[in-house]
Each structure stands twice: as C-alpha cells, then as structure tokens.
Design a protein around this motif. Sequence first.
Motif, mmCIF file in Angstrom:
data_model
loop_
_atom_site.group_PDB
_atom_site.id
_atom_site.type_symbol
_atom_site.label_atom_id
_atom_site.label_comp_id
_atom_site.label_asym_id
_atom_site.label_seq_id
_atom_site.Cartn_x
_atom_site.Cartn_y
_atom_site.Cartn_z
ATOM 1 N N ALA A 1 27.801 32.560 48.587
ATOM 2 C CA ALA A 1 28.595 31.602 47.806
ATOM 3 C C ALA A 1 28.010 30.204 47.898
ATOM 4 O O ALA A 1 27.927 29.481 46.890
ATOM 5 C CB ALA A 1 30.042 31.604 48.298
ATOM 6 N N ARG A 2 27.585 29.815 49.086
ATOM 7 C CA ARG A 2 26.994 28.481 49.261
ATOM 8 C C ARG A 2 25.652 28.359 48.552
ATOM 9 O O ARG A 2 25.321 27.309 48.004
ATOM 10 C CB ARG A 2 26.855 28.155 50.748
ATOM 11 N N ILE A 3 24.880 29.431 48.550
ATOM 12 C CA ILE A 3 23.606 29.410 47.821
ATOM 13 C C ILE A 3 23.871 29.275 46.319
ATOM 14 O O ILE A 3 23.167 28.551 45.612
ATOM 15 C CB ILE A 3 22.779 30.674 48.121
ATOM 16 N N ASN A 4 24.895 29.952 45.832
ATOM 17 C CA ASN A 4 25.249 29.850 44.405
ATOM 18 C C ASN A 4 25.671 28.433 44.028
ATOM 19 O O ASN A 4 25.301 27.921 42.964
ATOM 20 C CB ASN A 4 26.366 30.841 44.055
ATOM 21 N N VAL A 5 26.453 27.786 44.896
ATOM 22 C CA VAL A 5 26.869 26.400 44.643
ATOM 23 C C VAL A 5 25.644 25.488 44.601
ATOM 24 O O VAL A 5 25.506 24.642 43.704
ATOM 25 C CB VAL A 5 27.866 25.907 45.718
#
Length: 202
Positions: free
Chosen positions: A107-111
């Motif tokens: 999720a953090r990589i996507n953000v």
Amino acid sequence: MKQLVYLFLITVLFSCGNKNNDTQNKNQVIPKLSNAVEHTRLENVKHKFEKEIENWQDLKTATSFIKKFEKVSPNEAMSNALELRDLVASLKDNEIPKTFNIPSLHARINVLHNETLRLADLTLIPAITSEEVNAQINKTIAAFSSLNSKINTILSKKNFEDAIDVDINFVGIDSTKMDSVSIKTINSRKREELLNKNKKNK
C-alpha cells in the motif's frame, strides 16, 4: 502636426513601459523556478537494518535517486521527475523480498508511485508555478519516508520476535489481532519445534 508627433511619442513611451513590465515579470518568475529549495528530509531505513535490505536493489536505487530532491530547484525536479517515476514503477512491479511482501507495505509503495506520477504530470503543465512543484516534491518525499518507516517497523518487530525464546504454546495470543509477519514467525517456530521433537523421537 505637433499634436500627431506628441501622440506618436506618447504611444511609443507607453509601449516601451509595457515591455519593461513584461520583462520584469518574466525575470521574477524565472528565478523562482531556478532557485534550489530545502525540502522535507527523507526518513531512511535505520543503519542497523541495512544488511536486511542490501539485496533489494530497486529500493536502494530509488532511495539514492530521491535524495537529489531534498535540495532542488523546481526546474531540476521537473527534469528528474520522469526518471524518478520509472524507478518507483520498477520498485512497485519487481519482486519484493519475502520479509516485506505484505499488504501494508504494498500500500505504501502504491501511494509513493501515485505521488511520483503526479510529480511527472506537472512537467506537462506549461504555466506551473514553483509553489506547486515544491509542494508535490514534499508530498513525494513524505510518501517515500512512510515506506522506509514501515520497513523499519517490520524489521524491528522481526528482531523482537526472533529475540523471544519462550514456548509459544504457553502464550495466549489472539491470532485475529496479529499481522502476517507475527503469524509467519509463530508458525515457523511451531514447525521448528515439531521437527526437533520428531528428531528426538527417532
């Protein structure tokens, strides 16, 4: 005749005045886009965990590149935005080490990827302001810091769990409140204990 001459002189003077104002306005905008600005400092993966990520090349490359944005002018940021976007896209699409292959880290990589896409999109806007570019740079660095912070949290938890030397069968744990790292660690310990018992019985 004199009136025509006066009218001509006034028109010429007025026209020159407007050109000078336009030149001054342009000269005020250009320095803002060229001036290097101190941005949000990147939160790094802790030094004690560097060995854990030494083989994660995509992360190391993207980290090294984004450090250029900590002090950068909007023009420099725009010239590097597309490369940063591509590096983060590689980080997102390529294989992630097993320890970090969990939904919260994805999720953090996507953000982070979304923020780099927005930064790259600013290169397509002709009338972009330095303030808009600088604000997006800060958002992008903050998203990368959030990713590194999560990596630190995962590795801290892993180190803590590895340091615990108790029989987990006697510890009351609500498995519904554990994340995947904790569950994997406990299951791994249970398998090890079972294998050791089987070896002893043989």
